[in-house]
Design an enzyme around this catalytic site. Structure first.
Site, PDB file in Angstrom:
ATOM      1  CE  LYS A  66      31.356 -43.635 -73.411  1.00 21.71           C
ATOM      2  NZ  LYS A  66      32.877 -44.321 -73.719  1.00 21.71           N
ATOM      3  NE  ARG A  98      36.747 -42.829 -74.864  1.00 20.24           N
ATOM      4  CZ  ARG A  98      37.126 -42.841 -73.492  1.00 20.24           C
ATOM      5  NH1 ARG A  98      36.733 -43.972 -72.766  1.00 20.24           N
ATOM      6  NH2 ARG A  98      38.724 -42.352 -73.576  1.00 20.24           N
ATOM      7  N   GLY A 151      32.005 -50.660 -69.102  1.00 15.69           N
ATOM      8  CA  GLY A 151      33.343 -51.980 -68.521  1.00 15.69           C
ATOM      9  C   GLY A 151      33.133 -53.743 -69.331  1.00 15.69           C
ATOM     10  CG  MET A 159      30.597 -53.843 -75.030  1.00 11.33           C
ATOM     11  SD  MET A 159      29.347 -53.786 -76.046  1.00 11.33           S
ATOM     12  CE  MET A 159      28.739 -51.535 -75.501  1.00 11.33           C
ATOM     13  NE  ARG A 175      28.438 -44.022 -67.010  1.00  7.60           N
ATOM     14  CZ  ARG A 175      29.588 -44.975 -67.263  1.00  7.60           C
ATOM     15  NH1 ARG A 175      29.296 -45.693 -68.254  1.00  7.60           N
ATOM     16  NH2 ARG A 175      30.184 -45.413 -66.836  1.00  7.60           N
ATOM     17  CG  HIS A 179      35.069 -54.060 -62.321  1.00  7.92           C
ATOM     18  ND1 HIS A 179      34.765 -54.940 -61.802  1.00  7.92           N
ATOM     19  CD2 HIS A 179      34.230 -53.616 -63.556  1.00  7.92           C
ATOM     20  CE1 HIS A 179      33.895 -56.104 -62.587  1.00  7.92           C
ATOM     21  NE2 HIS A 179      33.775 -54.964 -63.940  1.00  7.92           N
ATOM     22  NE  ARG A 182       1.986 -71.280 -52.478  1.00  9.60           N
ATOM     23  CZ  ARG A 182       2.365 -70.324 -52.582  1.00  9.60           C
ATOM     24  NH1 ARG A 182       2.427 -69.996 -50.589  1.00  9.60           N
ATOM     25  NH2 ARG A 182       2.860 -69.393 -52.552  1.00  9.60           N
ATOM     26  NE  ARG A 213      -3.238 -73.699 -54.002  1.00  9.29           N
ATOM     27  CZ  ARG A 213      -2.093 -73.239 -54.755  1.00  9.29           C
ATOM     28  NH1 ARG A 213      -2.080 -73.066 -55.627  1.00  9.29           N
ATOM     29  NH2 ARG A 213      -1.329 -73.635 -53.655  1.00  9.29           N
ATOM     30  CD  GLU A 226      -3.897 -73.506 -60.430  1.00 11.34           C
ATOM     31  OE1 GLU A 226      -2.487 -73.076 -60.346  1.00 11.34           O
ATOM     32  OE2 GLU A 226      -4.985 -73.984 -59.799  1.00 11.34           O
ATOM     33  CB  SER A 276      -6.732 -65.468 -58.146  1.00  8.12           C
ATOM     34  OG  SER A 276      -5.444 -65.743 -57.789  1.00  8.12           O
ATOM     35  N   GLY A 310      -2.988 -68.012 -61.924  1.00  9.95           N
ATOM     36  CA  GLY A 310      -1.872 -68.712 -61.173  1.00  9.95           C
ATOM     37  C   GLY A 310      -0.702 -68.990 -62.479  1.00  9.95           C
ATOM     38  CB  THR A 311       1.054 -66.294 -63.789  1.00  8.52           C
ATOM     39  OG1 THR A 311       1.470 -65.772 -63.262  1.00  8.52           O
ATOM     40  CG2 THR A 311      -0.144 -65.886 -64.725  1.00  8.52           C
ATOM     41  CG  ASN A 312       3.916 -69.703 -60.072  1.00 10.52           C
ATOM     42  OD1 ASN A 312       4.273 -68.831 -60.291  1.00 10.52           O
ATOM     43  ND2 ASN A 312       3.844 -69.864 -58.930  1.00 10.52           N
ATOM     44  CB  CYS A 366      -2.236 -65.578 -56.510  1.00 12.78           C
ATOM     45  SG  CYS A 366      -2.382 -67.465 -57.177  1.00 12.78           S
ATOM     46  CE1 TYR A 375      -5.528 -61.083 -56.248  1.00 12.22           C
ATOM     47  CE2 TYR A 375      -7.314 -59.919 -56.657  1.00 12.22           C
ATOM     48  CZ  TYR A 375      -6.845 -60.967 -56.243  1.00 12.22           C
ATOM     49  OH  TYR A 375      -6.960 -62.292 -56.385  1.00 12.22           O
TER      50      TYR A 375
END
Lengths: 906, 906
Positions: free
Chosen positions: A27, A97, A106, A108, A370, A488, A594, A650, A777, A796, A798-800, A863, A883
């Site tokens: 703002k 403000r 809305g 703050m 804005r 709102h 899987r 896999r 992983e 690949s 396996g970030t989980n 993946c 990828y």
């Protein structure tokens, strides 16, 4: 602490500009910029976001130097206007403000009319020549200051504001309905009562010193940075906690000085559809808050908009013209000024603007501009239109669309035929497009509870307030009785991409009885309704939906994205159907298929269980022989759907315990099938149970202890591919070994796979290409990726699981502390949703570099679920992956994110 | 492939030397060295360990070049001796023996008398003038070759060797008992029958070509590298699989050419006690195998040894002199030669030697020398004595003792009083010292099974063989009826540091009935016996033991170690008792005091459960107030025991589910105590259960979600320390936050701790020093250690959890695959025992470097179980840790390992 902490702005003299958003907030930066380009802005100054940090670091107080800077700038305003804050004769009045670098509409606090007291109110009355206005402003000021600065606003939604209670009592006594009917004496008596209330609740007199008021206002804005709802909003929108807000102190202008005054909100284009149409709403004789609060029905700015609105609301032309004329009709000069200013702003900012204006006694003032929040469809349309209009280039257009917003377009829409047959109960404003079907609830908390139970809800409210935010977020749609297109509910819903029908005036809500009445129909909590956010229609019961498609503007955007991308986007899919969906969305292969999900269908689980419960290798091999043709057929289906594109399969990953029957019936069945006692079955199942199955006997540990499983799977994969080859269909299998922790583990599995495949090649007298690679992983695999890559042809991530092990968090159990961690700010995001670049990312980067050091052409992808999360996709692009792979419905999001990552990098 | 693959050795011309152990194996290198220093060694050649690798890589065959090298070297031997392999007139006969770089006694195969066939046996008879000897040798050769090369040895322990069966039949027929009673004709007929057996079993004639025999022998040695028992031995002794064995082909000398011949084994010092006494055993007219096999009772080499032996065995002097004279008495000249040679060898190698010799017709030949296996006590004594004798320096002495061997001295010994009162059943040879009490079993497999069930066993065998290795390893002690101080049982037991009484001639074992008869007493499988390996006594039933002490030589060694060490050694202890034990063993502080164990004793678990099951913070605080004085008292006890030394206290770590009652009775009790329903208790307990508790709500996640727990613990720690201060006792508390994954998690806990402690300081008006640091046990903490170290004053590596998460192995579940992984060679060691330097170590190193980059004086230690494992301790020294911490009984091991690491580094 920096030397400059307060920035002045006025038409004559401005310190800041639009590039200083981080310092001045959005703002403040835009106010400065608008001054710079000559728009009519009430003068004032901005206290920087740094001061917010200083305020918190300094135990909520300010160093003397900052106080002096504020005083100096205030004096400058006073000199410019020839008025003094709180002057009994001709008082300067200001608004205070908030304004962070990232818009948090809305969330703050704001204080208006600051500088009024028993003396200066008289001066205001004199100067404005409007005593009623002056005392009404004073009354409003005490109320707002009491609520916001002195903390008198009730904490709970349902509790009454103490000031509103006093007003209601007076109105009852006087037998009047509207605030505007109050007499000047009424207002004066209200002011006395308000001040008494302040004294009673806070134990102190209402502050009469204008400087005390000013600092109270500034404190209040800074304090509102850390209210629960502001924090929640930041979590929801992934806004960092430490950026702080600026405070804008600005000369008041009044839209409530009579019939030649007014205030409104406008969009340079239609925020819901993206059409290049100037739109907006205004109210005559009102302050800004009145427009967004939804308590009065706002009027349209353009005549075209007004006619549309009247049609939707069934308002007659006669009534429209007399009660709801457009600004274009009611104040043509003001409309002309505003129209020119909005064009100037959009052309200048090269983006759709959301602006606030106030007309004070026939003069137009701009209070804010804005970048306008918009639906995804309009985001895309505006970006593409602006390219056509020559306003922005293609890359900018690609960057203009928030990838996550695409999700809105990837949800089902109503089936056209179903709409024709649906019973239309009523029609409200099409505040935020989309299709929503759910059970109605009347309270945001209930919406949350029901969502926790997996229910889909429609939140029905007379009007919404920031307190409803959480409930709105989990509801499928929002229906309000009051409020216009800029209410709102409408603004927030569009921001969330949530379907919303607002201002459905014919509905009646009884919160106590928990009923919604529409005409003759009475609906109870839990009844089903459907909302059409694109038309504003409300349908009875559930309404059939259809799958989304990548067509029109959406399709064009995707083409544009692909033009500027580097990485491929694959999908995680286990069935031909999912594969087809993903392919339609542009997936360039399967990054994770899987195999275990295939074992749960129908009878095949019996053979799987026989394999697991077999007492020796011979028994397992016998059962695996039954599974072989099933797996082969599954792979044929998937390879066919993904013909000519790579498919990463896999091998079996989950602990075997997940497959066995845990119920007596299933155990009896297995005992019968296998001809052994149920006790033997139970013993075997018991022996399979694990204390920490996540860290147990799974992944390649299965294949390395029961090599026959790997043999079966490798055979099924390659036989399926060869069978298709015979039919002229090209399969490109990439066999992925899961849960590798050491290079030797990979090598042992790889040898089994290659030996099996060579056997099949010999049997069939033909060969084909395939790859054998691994999932990274386990932290140790990342740490030793150079060793692993000697044999693995692809990685690949396996970030989980990698996130689970790097953090030591079980996804199944983290629910006990993760929400608290995020609430307390110990974690910025849920690391299972947004890749932790600092920790987990360090391993990903290390593994990528080490892997490529051993095998320069190593193919690398991701993946885990992060593969469809934009900031994570950007990270993957940065480390040089080939990828990303994600669920079918996130493929377009990943494609856009990948393109943006590549564009930003250059 | 290297150019040189075969090394020649002879007194005249030798290719190798003692430094080539990796290439020639220990035996080959020492044979070469002994040639170099002029000892009488039968000439021969060594095929290198590289050839072993080539053999396996080459599908168990050899390139032509290697064949030629062997032939060339054989020719050289033939030329040197003027004999030809298998010559019908004067045949050269050779032995073919294994020899890896690391000694694996008895684990691999040997073929003797190679080169004999129907023709050359006649030549041997002629040349030796001893037809019986020649045909007996031929008979032995066929038997050994059949067993070892042609694979005719029965696989199962109990099954009879086909050749032995034939001999037994002949002896029965002839009504004779000893092999020596067989006539020449008997031998000739045995040879025919043996060859028939070979033909019958293998389908082929016994090979008559000497070269075919030679290659068969070499193959057999290489093949024996990968027998199950050799692999098991390597696992047990952490010998890599890929070093391979060499093959030594050496001219035969004969100890069985009559009364002027003999063979024996000698130690330059006493292997059991370490005394500087030449000891050993021999047999007249025997081949080497006869001494170690334990089938004939061997005679002592020295007169002194012989007298001792007779006393122990209750053999009269008359009988001793006539039947069991020492070599010193029987062949004084040979004894003198041998004595001089053994001195020469010990002085040359500067270490106690274990040597094999053969006397052929009055000439002494040395066949092998190697560093002698010994008990830990003798290891220490010999090292210290050699320092005194000026043979080695102090550092070498410290390096001479294997740290893990100290474990032998840290086990309890028999209580002197208990020994006086014990019933002595019999007395055998004190083959390997120590105290063992256990239930008797007669079979190695049973010993293994019983050990799996947690039982302590004494393995009782007539004599042991390499097949018994696993059982010997798990048994507490070994008792044999036959065999001397150099028998298989004695040598292996000493190597393992296992208590062993051998040659207890008066015991009778009935394997079928599973009974042990000693005099009148008959003991069944499962009965309790006690063995005193230091005296050779066998006691009835269980016998009381006492704690070991660091006195005498052991204490001296420890002092020497401390002189050359850099790192401190702390202990992991949770009680004053453990703290005292560790302090006695030289612990320089506590590296890990787990607070959770304190909660299980007596009534305190009730208060702990109240805390966990409380429905809100107030309830938790109430319960914590009950726990506070208990914890404080615990800490006072520990701080007192560890006065003036640092004590690292870890705050609550395990998931709360571990503390709650899982039985109905306990749940009812808690319901009563807390005045709520048992259903509520059950619900709460259910809500605490986790899918993967290892990765769940535990560690600092508890303290960050329930800060009141941290407050109580911080208060208890500092109040305890201040209470002791008042009494003049100095406590040095180091407060450790567990399971940190992010710097913010640490910071939040640290603030709670410091705030609490400051409050206590204010309350008491006094202050004291303390540290706040963290455990590094989550991969992410290691990856972001620089951030963590900004606030943390020390790091302690929790390598147990760090290993779990880096590998993704649950310690509770890895039992399903870890043993298979180790068996298949996928893992060299159990990573929970031996720190994985490649993966986990990489994180440790990284965290150390990053941590010190942010805080150069960061104190760093390790408190996982690896802190007491020598190779891991060396790693910790290498990365620059300040200390290692381990269980009290491993403190001396860690001290020695730390000293060795520091000495090796320099």
């Amino acid at each position: 602490m920096l030397e400059k902490n307060v920035y002045f702005f006025s038409k004559e003299d401005t310190d800041g500009n639009k590039n200083l958003k981080e310092v001045l907030g959005g703002k403040g930066a835009n106010l400065a910029e608008m001054c710079n380009i000559g728009l009519p802005i009430p003068p004032g100054f901005t206290v920087t976001t740094d001061v917010c940090k200083i305020y918190y670091d300094n135990n909520k107080s300010y160093p003397e130097t900052i106080k002096k800077e504020v005083e100096k700038n205030l004096k400058k305003v006073e000199e410019l206007l020839g008025k003094k804050l709180g002057d009994p004769n001709d008082p300067l009045l200001v608004s205070v403000r908030s304004g962070a670098a990232v818009s948090m509409p809305g969330m703050m606090d704001t204080v208006l009319n600051l500088g009024l007291n028993d003396k200066s109110v008289e001066g205001l009355a004199k100067v404005s020549g409007n005593e009623w206005f002056a005392f009404d402003s004073y009354r409003r000021f005490i109320q707002m200051y009491g609520d916001v600065v002195l903390g008198m606003k009730p904490e709970n939604d349902g509790d009454e504001d103490p000031f509103e209670g006093i007003i209601e009592d007076v109105k009852k006594e006087k037998k009047i309905e509207l605030d505007t009917e109050l007499s000047i004496d009424d207002l004066k008596s209200l002011i006395v009562k308000f001040k008494d209330a302040v004294k009673k609740v806070t134990g102190k007199d209402f502050p009469i010193s204008p400087m005390e008021q000013l600092w109270g206002g500034i404190d209040a804005v800074f304090n509102s940075w850390n209210t629960d709802r502001a924090i929640y909003y930041r979590r929801l929108n992934q806004i960092p906690d430490d950026i702080g807000t600026a405070v804008n102190v600005q000369t008041m202008v009044y839209g409530n000085m009579g019939e030649t005054s007014g205030t409104g909100v406008a969009f340079t284009r239609d925020a819901a559809t993206g059409e290049n149409l100037f739109t907006g709403e205004y109210l005559i004789n009102a302050q800004g808050e009145d427009v967004v609060a939804g308590t009065r029905t706002p009027q349209q700015i353009t005549k075209e908009g007004s006619l549309r609105w009247a049609k939707l609301q069934d308002v007659s032309e006669e009534e429209r013209v007399s009660n709801f004329p457009s600004l274009e009709e009611a104040m043509p000069k003001m409309y002309k000024d505003l129209f020119e200013m909005q064009r100037k702003l959009e052309v200048y900012y090269k983006d759709m603007q959301d602006l606030e204006f106030t007309i004070q006694d026939g003069k137009m003032w701009i209070l804010q501009t804005r970048s306008g929040k918009r639906t995804c469809a309009s985001m895309i349309k505006i970006a593409l239109d602006m390219v056509k209009e020559g306003m922005i280039d293609e890359k900018t257009a690609v960057l203009r669309v928030e990838p996550n917003k695409l999700d809105e377009l990837l949800h089902p829409d109503f089936d056209k035929k179903a709409i024709d047959e649906a019973i239309v109960l009523t029609k409200g404003l099409p505040a935020s497009p989309g299709a929503a079907t759910g059970q109605i609830v009347f309270n945001a908390d209930v919406a949350e509870e029901w969502a926790d139970d997996g229910k889909e809800t429609i939140l029905v409210r007379t009007e919404t307030s920031p307190e409803d935010l959480k409930g709105m977020n989990v509801a499928k749609g929002i229906l309000t009785a009051k409020g216009g297109m800029t209410s709102h509910a409408a603004v927030v819903a569009r921001g969330m991409g949530k379907c919303c029908v607002s201002g459905a005036g014919s509905i009646r809500i009884n919160y106590k009885a928990k009923t919604l009445t529409i005409g003759e129909d009475v609906f109870k909590e839990g009844d089903w309704l459907s909302l059409n956010g694109t038309t504003g229609e409300v349908y009875k019961g559930k309404t059939k939906t259809i799958e989304p498609e990548l067509s029109g503007n959406f399709g064009q955007l995707m083409e544009l994205a692909d033009k500027y991308t580097r990485m491929n986007v694959r999908t995680n899919a286990d069935t031909p159907h999912d594969s087809e969906v993903a392919r339609k969305f542009g997936a360039q292969g399967i990054g994770l298929c899987r195999t275990e999900h295939m074992f749960f269908e129908g009878d095949r689980i019996i053979a799987m269980r026989e394999m697991i419960l077999a007492k020796d290798e011979a028994g397992r091999i016998e059962a695996l022989e039954k599974l072989l043709p099933i797996q082969r057929a599954d792979f044929e289906g998937i390879f066919k759907a993904m013909h000519d594109l790579p498919v990463t399969v896999r091998l079996l990953d989950p602990p075997l315990h997940e497959f066995v029957p845990h119920d007596e019936k299933g155990q009896k069945e297995m005992a019968k099938v296998m001809g052994i006692s149920i006790e033997e079955i139970k013993d075997k199942i018991e022996s399979l149970s694990e204390v920490n199955p996540m860290l147990g006997h799974r992944g390649c540990r299965l294949g390395n202890t029961y090599p026959e499983i790997t043999v079966m799977q490798a055979r099924a994969i390659i036989e399926a591919a060869l069978n298709l080859k015979k039919k002229g269909i090209k399969a490109i299998p990439e066999i992925m070994i899961p849960l590798i922790g050491t290079a030797k583990e990979f090598k042992m599995q790889e040898e089994i796979v290659r030996d099996t495949i060579n056997t099949v090649f010999e049997e069939r007298g033909e060969k084909m290409d395939y790859l054998v690679g691994t999932m990274i992983e386990i932290p140790r695999a990342a740490l030793t990726a150079d060793e692993v890559a000697k044999d693995a042809e692809f990685f690949s991530f396996g970030t989980n699981d990698l996130t689970q092990m790097t953090y030591g968090y079980s996804r199944d159990d983290a629910g006990k502390f993760l929400p608290i961690y995020i609430e307390k700010g110990l974690l910025k995001n849920d690391p299972f949703q947004v890749l932790d670049q600092t920790g987990v990312g360090q391993l990903v980067k290390m593994a990528t570099e080490k892997g490529r050091s051993a095998r320069s052409n190593l193919k690398i992808g991701i993946c885990g679920e992060h593969g469809g999360e934009p900031s994570s996709v950007e990270f993957c692009d940065g480390v040089g992956m080939n990828y990303v792979s994600c669920s079918p419905y996130r493929v377009p999001i990943a494609r856009l994110a990948a393109a943006q990552a590549n564009i930003k990098k250059k």
